[in-house]
Design an enzyme around this catalytic site. Structure first.
Site, PDB file in Angstrom:
ATOM      1  N   GLN B  31       0.943  -1.186   0.010  1.00 26.70           N
ATOM      2  CA  GLN B  31      -0.089  -0.110  -0.046  1.00 26.70           C
ATOM      3  C   GLN B  31       0.922   1.194  -0.006  1.00 26.70           C
ATOM      4  O   GLN B  31       1.980   1.162   0.322  1.00 26.70           O
ATOM      5  CB  GLN B  31      -0.883  -0.012   1.238  1.00 26.70           C
ATOM      6  CG  GLN B  31      -0.266  -0.086   2.681  1.00 26.70           C
ATOM      7  CD  GLN B  31      -1.075  -0.769   3.609  1.00 26.70           C
ATOM      8  OE1 GLN B  31      -2.178  -0.868   3.602  1.00 26.70           O
ATOM      9  NE2 GLN B  31      -0.395  -1.316   4.521  1.00 26.70           N
ATOM     10  N   HIS B  62      -8.806   2.920  19.879  1.00 24.57           N
ATOM     11  CA  HIS B  62      -7.710   1.849  20.151  1.00 24.57           C
ATOM     12  C   HIS B  62      -8.250   1.099  21.542  1.00 24.57           C
ATOM     13  O   HIS B  62      -8.251  -0.097  21.786  1.00 24.57           O
ATOM     14  CB  HIS B  62      -6.150   2.397  20.399  1.00 24.57           C
ATOM     15  CG  HIS B  62      -5.788   2.367  19.069  1.00 24.57           C
ATOM     16  ND1 HIS B  62      -4.919   3.420  18.595  1.00 24.57           N
ATOM     17  CD2 HIS B  62      -5.677   1.526  17.874  1.00 24.57           C
ATOM     18  CE1 HIS B  62      -4.532   3.237  17.290  1.00 24.57           C
ATOM     19  NE2 HIS B  62      -4.823   2.104  16.954  1.00 24.57           N
ATOM     20  N   ASP B 137       0.564 -13.010   6.656  1.00 24.42           N
ATOM     21  CA  ASP B 137      -0.644 -12.940   6.140  1.00 24.42           C
ATOM     22  C   ASP B 137      -1.572 -13.224   7.499  1.00 24.42           C
ATOM     23  O   ASP B 137      -1.665 -14.468   7.565  1.00 24.42           O
ATOM     24  CB  ASP B 137      -1.082 -13.508   4.892  1.00 24.42           C
ATOM     25  CG  ASP B 137      -2.383 -13.412   4.562  1.00 24.42           C
ATOM     26  OD1 ASP B 137      -3.265 -13.054   5.185  1.00 24.42           O
ATOM     27  OD2 ASP B 137      -2.509 -13.833   3.272  1.00 24.42           O
ATOM     28  N   GLY B 138      -2.509 -12.455   7.828  1.00 21.00           N
ATOM     29  CA  GLY B 138      -3.290 -12.760   8.944  1.00 21.00           C
ATOM     30  C   GLY B 138      -4.166 -13.930   8.840  1.00 21.00           C
ATOM     31  O   GLY B 138      -4.610 -14.624   9.512  1.00 21.00           O
ATOM     32  N   ASP B 155      -7.882  -5.703  13.483  1.00 21.45           N
ATOM     33  CA  ASP B 155      -7.882  -4.160  13.332  1.00 21.45           C
ATOM     34  C   ASP B 155      -7.142  -3.847  12.067  1.00 21.45           C
ATOM     35  O   ASP B 155      -6.185  -3.716  11.844  1.00 21.45           O
ATOM     36  CB  ASP B 155      -6.624  -3.771  14.625  1.00 21.45           C
ATOM     37  CG  ASP B 155      -6.348  -2.213  14.457  1.00 21.45           C
ATOM     38  OD1 ASP B 155      -6.982  -1.367  13.637  1.00 21.45           O
ATOM     39  OD2 ASP B 155      -5.637  -1.814  15.152  1.00 21.45           O
ATOM     40  N   THR B 157      -7.480  -2.121   7.877  1.00 20.94           N
ATOM     41  CA  THR B 157      -7.888  -0.841   6.920  1.00 20.94           C
ATOM     42  C   THR B 157      -9.398  -1.386   6.674  1.00 20.94           C
ATOM     43  O   THR B 157      -9.885  -2.461   7.080  1.00 20.94           O
ATOM     44  CB  THR B 157      -6.928  -0.853   5.637  1.00 20.94           C
ATOM     45  OG1 THR B 157      -6.591  -2.198   5.365  1.00 20.94           O
ATOM     46  CG2 THR B 157      -5.622  -0.402   6.730  1.00 20.94           C
ATOM     47  N   ASP B 158      -9.734  -0.588   5.556  1.00 19.38           N
ATOM     48  CA  ASP B 158     -11.066  -0.736   4.982  1.00 19.38           C
ATOM     49  C   ASP B 158     -11.179  -1.933   4.044  1.00 19.38           C
ATOM     50  O   ASP B 158      -9.970  -2.408   3.702  1.00 19.38           O
ATOM     51  CB  ASP B 158     -11.328   0.621   3.995  1.00 19.38           C
ATOM     52  CG  ASP B 158     -11.615   1.728   5.065  1.00 19.38           C
ATOM     53  OD1 ASP B 158     -11.931   1.438   6.002  1.00 19.38           O
ATOM     54  OD2 ASP B 158     -11.349   2.852   4.433  1.00 19.38           O
ATOM     55  N   PRO B 162      -5.488  -4.614   0.746  1.00 23.03           N
ATOM     56  CA  PRO B 162      -4.795  -5.829   1.388  1.00 23.03           C
ATOM     57  C   PRO B 162      -5.835  -6.458   2.608  1.00 23.03           C
ATOM     58  O   PRO B 162      -5.761  -7.784   2.757  1.00 23.03           O
ATOM     59  CB  PRO B 162      -3.560  -5.231   2.045  1.00 23.03           C
ATOM     60  CG  PRO B 162      -3.508  -3.894   2.010  1.00 23.03           C
ATOM     61  CD  PRO B 162      -4.644  -3.449   1.051  1.00 23.03           C
TER      62      PRO B 162
END
EC number: 2.5.1.16
Lengths: 277, 277
Positions: B31, B62, B137-138, B155, B157-158, B162
């Site tokens: 990104q 958070h 990679d989660g 947690d 990103t949109d 990714p």
């Protein structure tokens, strides 16, 4: 060609809305007034360069400023609205079945005229027979009222320009006298994040006059930071003790019993700033 | 000369932040990454042109993504964090006294490197001995885990770029398997106002897998519209039944018991959109 309207926040943050067209612009005796037709949020009322409301998200602010106090009071027969020229608060107040009469005192007749012409979703109830609409100074109206109202709703602009007197301790004392012996009032009291000091001062002032003072919150997308505060001062009834059975089924879009109660849960930083930590 | 950074929302709304200086800009394998020093909100992390967090308001997001699930589970010994490269979620997780081990799986090592260098307030606990930080990679990590975690925090990103796979029903099934028999997970699930359909779909998917599914809200000023959603799926514990006595005193700035409970009160339009109206 693209048209954009930009609201500037102290030259550190700007919100820009893409605009289809500017519907109306004028300088009234009190403020600069504009109605814009935005692409994302429908029609928007702007006073002195500050977004007041949009057709898209106005239900959040108007339901929360009206129904929290109306449903805290068991019998809000007579209501006073100070400001609220767009008509959104009046619309919510008159549809409450226990309200018999609402007096709305707006200092700037031109705001109401613009709302009637360009914001029908908000101004729809301005000719409701329950509503007595007067164009005069809310401070003078309150000072001349004694033991008259069950609920007072102060739906003002920011504490600069025509609304500044509506945020003073002296005014809250006058509101106290204008209320019946079990009356209560609510006011919009700015951003708890950007104007923490203003809110803390208001709570202190109201708490010095009213036995019950409570701050509640809602997230209003068209206001800076989203998070917005309302402060309620009451002679008797506590909004935390709202009775579920008295809440009328009005087809709310934002408000409900759970939201009413939850709105009073303050983030820790705010509890501490308000001396409740 | 004034420097401004503008985040565009579908060419209908723009947020502009005045910037002292751009501290770091790079194209990572995953990104576009930037760290800006803003005038109003301190340092800001921007990924693919979207504001992820600012030093000024990061505590809201958070604390809410970490302490709601951690205090719902009576004994969150082993926690998995997916994403969260800025370190803010890890900081909150490791300071919880009942967390013994936290595995953080971030796909983009460069985000963590930037946070270590430019966002010390967020990355401060990334070397905490409780934390096992892995760059992978989660989705693969979760797929390889069975009956291992008490709490999983997503947690991300949109749901573009990714993170898109982290919003899929298949992934939620894998999370179910990665959790112990009384485990629970939470994910940030976008704006309930701008992405109502995304949120409704996620709730439906999570509800098809987990016996308990709850959506909660917080107002995050640096996200569009402020109002933001989190969705919690749980095998056993209900976040509405949080036990006050298990909440550790951690010097929260936003979170507290009242906020925990109140966050689950959904506005009427959202209850209806989620089929809870």
């Amino acid at each position: 060609m693209e048209l954009w309207y930009t609201e500037d926040q102290n030259n550190i943050l700007r919100f820009s809305y893409r605009v289809n067209q500017s519907l109306h612009v004028e300088k009234t005796p009190f403020q600069h007034l504009a109605v814009l037709d935005t692409v994302g949020f429908g029609r928007m009322l702007v006073l002195d360069g500050i977004v007041q409301t949009t057709v898209w998200d106005e239900f959040i602010y108007h339901e929360m400023i009206a129904h929290v106090p109306l449903n805290t009071h068991p019998n809000p027969k007579k209501v006073l609205i100070i400001g609220g020229g767009d008509g959104g608060t009046a619309r919510e107040v008159v549809r409450h079945p226990r309200v018999e009469k609402a007096v709305m005192v707006e200092i700037d007749e031109r705001v109401v005229a613009a709302a009637r012409e360009y914001l029908p979703e908000l101004s729809v109830e301005l000719d409701n027979p329950k509503l007595d609409l007067r164009f005069t100074d809310g401070i003078k109206h309150v000072a001349a009222s004694r033991n008259e109202y069950d609920v007072v709703i102060i739906d003002s602009t920011d504490p600069v320009g025509p609304a500044v007197g509506l945020f003073s301790r002296e005014f809250y004392s006058q509101v106290y006298q204008a209320l019946k012996e079990d009356g209560l009032f609510v006011a919009q009291t700015e951003s708890p994040l950007f104007n923490t000091d203003v809110l803390a001062r208001i709570c202190k002032d109201v708490g010095a006059i009213f036995p019950v003072v409570r701050t509640y919150l809602a997230c209003v997308p068209s206001y800076p930071g989203g998070l917005w505060s309302f402060t309620l001062g009451s002679k008797k009834y506590d909004p935390l003790e709202v009775k579920p059975e008295i809440i009328p089924a009005l087809g709310y879009r934002y408000y409900n019993l759970q939201v009413h109660r939850a709105a009073f849960a303050l983030p820790q930083f705010l509890k501490e700033a308000l001396g409740q930590g």
